[in-house]
Write an enzyme that holds these catalytic residues in place. Structure first.
Site, PDB file in Angstrom:
ATOM      1  N   HIS A 133       0.817  -1.211   0.000  1.00 52.81           N
ATOM      2  CA  HIS A 133       0.000   0.000   0.000  1.00 52.81           C
ATOM      3  C   HIS A 133       0.859   1.273   0.000  1.00 52.81           C
ATOM      4  O   HIS A 133       0.851   2.042  -0.946  1.00 52.81           O
ATOM      5  CB  HIS A 133      -0.888   0.048   1.261  1.00 52.81           C
ATOM      6  CG  HIS A 133      -1.739  -1.160   1.488  1.00 52.81           C
ATOM      7  ND1 HIS A 133      -2.834  -1.484   0.701  1.00 52.81           N
ATOM      8  CD2 HIS A 133      -1.676  -2.120   2.447  1.00 52.81           C
ATOM      9  CE1 HIS A 133      -3.394  -2.588   1.166  1.00 52.81           C
ATOM     10  NE2 HIS A 133      -2.723  -2.991   2.214  1.00 52.81           N
TER      11      HIS A 133
HETATM   12  O1  RIB Z   1      -5.284   0.051   4.633  1.00 58.28           O
HETATM   13  C1  RIB Z   1      -3.881   0.023   4.430  1.00 58.28           C
HETATM   14  C2  RIB Z   1      -3.225   1.101   5.223  1.00 58.28           C
HETATM   15  O2  RIB Z   1      -3.492   0.890   6.610  1.00 58.28           O
HETATM   16  C3  RIB Z   1      -1.700   1.091   5.087  1.00 58.28           C
HETATM   17  O3  RIB Z   1      -1.201   2.396   5.249  1.00 58.28           O
HETATM   18  C4  RIB Z   1      -1.270   0.242   6.241  1.00 58.28           C
HETATM   19  O4  RIB Z   1       0.047   0.545   6.695  1.00 58.28           O
HETATM   20  C5  RIB Z   1      -2.270   0.638   7.284  1.00 58.28           C
HETATM   21  O5  RIB Z   1      -1.807   1.851   7.880  1.00 58.28           O
END
Ligand code: RIB
Ligand code: CA
Length: 313
Positions: free
Chosen positions: A243
């Site tokens: 992500h």
């Molecule tokens: O939903 C994914 C996000 O939530 C990413 O930033 C992960 O690190 C969590 O913070």
């Protein structure tokens, strides 16, 4: 071209760790002025500790790390140990940090840094809940028009939620903060689950990290070995979705991403859809566009860039 001056606001988190490593490995593209920790994946004490662990893993102990808000603006903190483990960086065994945490509060660092630089020269890169950024905007409204851009990981539209049926974790944890940021008028680029779920660390890709044979390469492979469990079990994914590194990769190679400039609003009242990012992808509302909402990625290009840059550390 001079490197972009950025502040990384983060809740490490294995994927945050990879995003920070990519930034620290790319000084010709990004100048990391500071890293501000926020409560999210794990409580603030751990996110502030993990941010320093990552800087030391990268050999970049000159990057100042600040602790910020330890809870959302108006609700209890929700954490994600079920995804990231009790430490937030489960997987590799990394030493406790020796570098100090800065005395200054992260929100004051954000405010002071934006005020001290020319308008349009500071980019904020939130990788977790938007509590620190929203608090800075509330406390110092004058900095809002000075911020060059916000490139954040958060939200979802076609991909729907990963923490509830409708909400992505970062937005869900602090929807009020997200609402402030999305309504701020700042030029915003969003990396939602719609795109991050296409940046999957398949086995060949993780093998390439491990094959670097460096402490960084092996640690990233071991983080992924742990972090991938949640998504593989829930979605049957081919690997862990990276992500947060999508944010850093965008700063280096924006051409890897495609999306649409649309209106995005955040649900802050319905318990059923709390934290949902309502992206007007088909432009049916007539509401003004306020975010570049990414939908696709050149995944091979992304992993090629990431592996090449991690090899530098
Ligand atoms: O939903 C994914 C996000 O939530 C990413 O930033 C992960 O690190 C969590 O913070
Ligand atoms: Ca994160």
């Amino acid at each position: 071209m001079a490197p972009r001056k950025i502040i990384i606001d983060t809740d490490p988190g294995q994927d945050d760790a990879v995003a920070i490593l990519l930034a620290l490995a790319s000084p010709e593209d990004v100048d990391v002025l500071g890293i501000t920790a926020v409560a999210g994946n794990v409580p603030l004490e751990l996110t502030a500790k993990n941010a320093r662990i990552i800087c030391e893993l990268a050999g970049k102990t000159d990057v100042p790390v600040f602790a910020g808000c330890d809870r959302p603006l108006g609700r209890d903190l929700v954490t994600a140990e079920h995804v990231h483990g009790k430490t937030g960086l489960d997987g590799p065994s990394l030493p406790d940090p020796q570098m100090p945490l800065q005395e200054q509060h992260a929100v004051d660092f954000i405010i002071e840094t934006v005020r001290a630089h020319d308008t349009g020269t500071i980019t904020l890169c939130p990788l977790g809940p938007l509590t620190n950024v929203a608090t800075a905007f509330q406390r110092a409204p004058d900095i809002v028009e000075k911020v060059q851009q916000i490139v954040l990981m958060g939200g979802a539209y076609f991909e729907v939620g990963n923490i509830t049926p409708t909400a992505e974790f970062n937005i869900y944890v602090d929807p009020e903060a997200a609402d402030i940021v999305f309504k701020s008028g700042v030029d915003i680029v969003v990396m939602p689950l719609d795109v991050t779920h296409k940046a999957l660390v398949t086995k060949p890709r993780n093998d390439a990290f491990r094959a670097l044979g460096t402490p960084v390469g092996v640690a990233v492979a071991e983080m992924t070995d742990f972090f991938e469990r949640f998504d593989k079990e829930k979605y049957g994914s081919a690997g862990a979705p990276l992500h947060d590194p999508c944010v850093t990769a965008y700063l280096i190679r924006p051409d890897l991403f495609t999306g649409r400039h649309v209106n995005v609003e955040v649900e802050t009242s319905s318990d059923l859809t709390m934290g949902m990012t309502v992206a007007d992808w088909w432009r049916v509302t007539g509401r003004p566009a306020n975010a570049m909402f990414m939908g696709d990625i050149d995944a091979d290009g992304f992993f090629g860039l990431l592996t090449e840059r991690l090899a530098r550390l």
